[in-house]
Scaffold this motif. Structure first.
Motif, mmCIF file in Angstrom:
data_model
loop_
_atom_site.group_PDB
_atom_site.id
_atom_site.type_symbol
_atom_site.label_atom_id
_atom_site.label_comp_id
_atom_site.label_asym_id
_atom_site.label_seq_id
_atom_site.Cartn_x
_atom_site.Cartn_y
_atom_site.Cartn_z
ATOM 1 N N ASP A 255 -8.136 4.432 -6.796
ATOM 2 C CA ASP A 255 -7.548 3.788 -5.612
ATOM 3 C C ASP A 255 -8.199 2.416 -5.481
ATOM 4 O O ASP A 255 -9.332 2.294 -5.028
ATOM 5 N N GLU B 97 0.815 -1.210 0.000
ATOM 6 C CA GLU B 97 0.000 0.000 0.000
ATOM 7 C C GLU B 97 0.854 1.268 0.000
ATOM 8 O O GLU B 97 0.507 2.231 -0.698
ATOM 9 N N ARG C 81 0.198 4.257 -2.652
ATOM 10 C CA ARG C 81 -0.248 5.579 -2.202
ATOM 11 C C ARG C 81 0.740 6.668 -2.643
ATOM 12 O O ARG C 81 0.325 7.765 -3.028
ATOM 13 N N GLU D 72 -0.387 9.766 -5.117
ATOM 14 C CA GLU D 72 -0.103 11.166 -4.787
ATOM 15 C C GLU D 72 0.749 11.821 -5.861
ATOM 16 O O GLU D 72 0.517 12.984 -6.235
#
Length: 250
Positions: A192, A172, A176, A180
């Motif tokens: 996501d 994860e 992430r 971003e």
């Protein structure tokens, strides 16, 4: 299989010595002549039900830019889906996006076993060897899985809104970070675990990457962004830059 002018079950190319592996499970719609197109007309074999349109070319372009190793699957997922567990109900899909697949219906255990033996398992053996090699290529190795997805499923009213989606289960933080980064670099909504959830469907990563605790990313790119060569080049440039920056930061 020897009678068919077949590509390799899995193709490998090396563009440099970066500790990066790019792989594409659904790179082609090819199938041997003996399958007789599984009873489907040629036009349906050109659609998303048979392969991830543009994904193979995108994966190769990214690998070239990053001087990475590349593995691509050489057969249509309609024969047997290399990104599905052997116990999955859609390992050999009888229906795909509401379209019946005649040649996949009423298969017996011997026929199913032959497809696993001739296609699914050889692909994963070769992918597994490439992942083994990745761990020897240098510090901070990273594996990257490339997929594409259809703009709109059969009967859906709206197009899916994400030009790029990041799928994750085991890593994860990397996903992430990439979400971003993409949000900073573009004005796109970034999926996501959309349009698919890797906690449910990401067998190749589950089998080869997670047990080794390797850093990894899984991209889903909407097919209208990578159908043509200019789009493939534009998206490859963007994703290669993001992958490269993430890999250096690991």
């Amino acid at each position: 299989m020897a009678a068919d002018p077949a590509p390799q079950i899995a193709s490998e190319k090396t563009f440099g010595d970066a500790p990066i592996l790019i792989f594409c499970d659904h790179a082609t719609n090819w199938m041997p002549d003996r399958f007789r197109c599984l009873g489907l007309p040629d036009d349906l074999l050109k659609t998303h039900i048979a392969w991830d349109i543009g994904a193979g070319a995108l994966a190769e372009a990214i690998a070239r830019k990053l001087k990475a190793q590349l593995v691509t699957c050489g057969f249509s997922r309609l024969i047997v889906d290399p990104n599905r567990d052997l116990a999955s109900g859609d390992l050999i899909p009888a229906v795909s996006d509401q379209i019946p697949i005649p040649g996949n219906q009423m298969l017996d255990d011997e026929q199913r076993g032959a497809r696993i033996k001739d296609f699914h398992e050889p692909y994963h053996q070769q992918l597994g060897r490439a992942v083994d090699a990745l761990e020897t290529r240098g510090p901070s190795p990273i594996a990257v899985s490339i997929h594409s997805y259809t703009n709109r499923l059969m009967g859906a009213g709206d197009e899916r809104p994400w030009p790029v989606g990041m799928l994750w289960r085991w890593d994860e933080p990397a996903a992430r970070s990439m979400i971003e980064w993409l949000e900073r670099e573009t004005d796109w909504p970034i999926g996501d675990n959309e349009p698919y959830d890797a906690r449910l469907f990401n067998y190749s990563v589950d089998r080869h990457i997670a047990p080794r605790s390797l850093r990894h990313l899984t991209f889903e790119v909407r097919q209208d962004f990578v159908t043509e060569a200019d789009g493939q080049e534009r998206i490859a440039t963007l994703l290669a830059r993001g992958i490269g920056e993430l890999q250096k930061a690991l």
